[in-house]
Enzyme design. Structure first.
Site, PDB file in Angstrom:
ATOM      1  N   ARG A  33       0.828  -1.217   0.000  1.00  0.00           N
ATOM      2  CA  ARG A  33       0.000   0.000   0.000  1.00  0.00           C
ATOM      3  C   ARG A  33       0.860   1.264   0.000  1.00  0.00           C
ATOM      4  NH1 ARG A  33      -3.771   2.941   3.950  1.00  0.00           N
ATOM      5  NH2 ARG A  33      -5.608   3.478   2.703  1.00  0.00           N
ATOM      6  N   ILE A  59      -7.412   7.588  -1.093  1.00  0.00           N
ATOM      7  CA  ILE A  59      -7.223   6.152  -1.210  1.00  0.00           C
ATOM      8  C   ILE A  59      -8.066   5.523  -0.107  1.00  0.00           C
ATOM      9  CG2 ILE A  59      -5.071   6.330   0.131  1.00  0.00           C
ATOM     10  CD1 ILE A  59      -4.097   3.789  -1.243  1.00  0.00           C
ATOM     11  N   SER A  60      -8.930   4.587  -0.474  1.00  0.00           N
ATOM     12  CA  SER A  60      -9.866   4.003   0.491  1.00  0.00           C
ATOM     13  C   SER A  60      -9.136   3.286   1.618  1.00  0.00           C
ATOM     14  CB  SER A  60     -10.807   3.014  -0.208  1.00  0.00           C
ATOM     15  OG  SER A  60     -11.644   3.673  -1.127  1.00  0.00           O
ATOM     16  N   GLN A  61      -9.780   3.219   2.773  1.00  0.00           N
ATOM     17  CA  GLN A  61      -9.188   2.515   3.901  1.00  0.00           C
ATOM     18  C   GLN A  61      -9.073   1.025   3.563  1.00  0.00           C
ATOM     19  OE1 GLN A  61     -13.077   3.016   6.453  1.00  0.00           O
ATOM     20  NE2 GLN A  61     -11.751   1.584   7.523  1.00  0.00           N
TER      21      GLN A  61
END
Length: 211
Positions: A33, A59-61
């Site tokens: 990530r 950016i999504s969790q």
């Protein structure tokens, strides 16, 4: 704590929150990530929270990425469409779970950056395109799975049309960001669907046309 230890802690947290598909957890472990976040947020790459990108995007969790990936029930032979590439992180995770991923991003700079990061990781099965996600990717349809990383009040007709019979589509739906729910739609036949509510979420709006 180093990034590897942080990644292990993230995986443990995902398991505690109900991500129980070992293939999804393996994919989350395999995709770095930190390669997809802005440099100033690298130390926070494995926190279970959304992080800022450029152009007022995020950016999504990790939990949401894992939840959507698990809900898609991907098989190794599946071809997947993603709407809203953002940094490319979720597309890279999906690319570890299925044969091919086609992801569309409406912000040109993000599409370029996502494609470059994915190229550096050597993921030749993930394809990034700059364009209007509400129109899908007709030339590559039909898709076994469609993941929509932006919220709206309904599913765009083009995406429904591009979903194969037996396919799964996961999308946030709701009239406002604070009242969205994540929905999985199964296409049982040409005009027959089954819908599952996967819980409350908060996403940026799904917008037509390109910048």
């Amino acid at each position: 704590m180093d990034l590897q230890s942080q990644c292990e802690a993230m995986l443990a947290q995902l398991s505690e929150r109900g991500i129980d598909d070992p293939k999804v957890l393996a994919a989350m472990k395999q995709v770095p990530r930190e390669a997809f976040v802005l440099e100033e947020f690298r130390a926070d790459a494995y926190r279970d929270s959304a992080l800022p990108l450029t152009h007022q995007q995020t950016i999504s969790q990790p939990f949401i990425v894992a939840l959507m990936a698990q809900a898609l029930e991907l098989k190794p032979s599946d071809r997947t469409l993603e709407i809203g590439a953002g940094s490319g992180y979720a597309a890279a995770v999906l690319g570890r779970l299925c044969q091919e991923v086609f992801t569309v991003e409406r912000v040109g700079d993000l599409a370029i950056s996502a494609a470059e990061t994915i190229r550096k990781l050597g993921m030749a099965n993930v394809h990034v395109r700059f364009g209007d996600g509400t129109k899908g990717w007709p030339a590559e349809a039909p898709f076994d799975a469609i993941s929509v990383a932006a919220g709206g009040t309904r599913v765009p007709n083009a995406l429904v049309d591009q979903l194969a019979i037996g396919g799964r589509l996961v999308i946030p739906l709701g009239r406002a960001a604070d009242s969205q729910k994540l929905v999985r739609i199964r296409k049982l036949a040409k005009d027959r669907y089954k819908e599952d509510d996967l819980g409350a979420v908060r996403f940026v709006p799904l917008l037509p046309d390109t910048d």
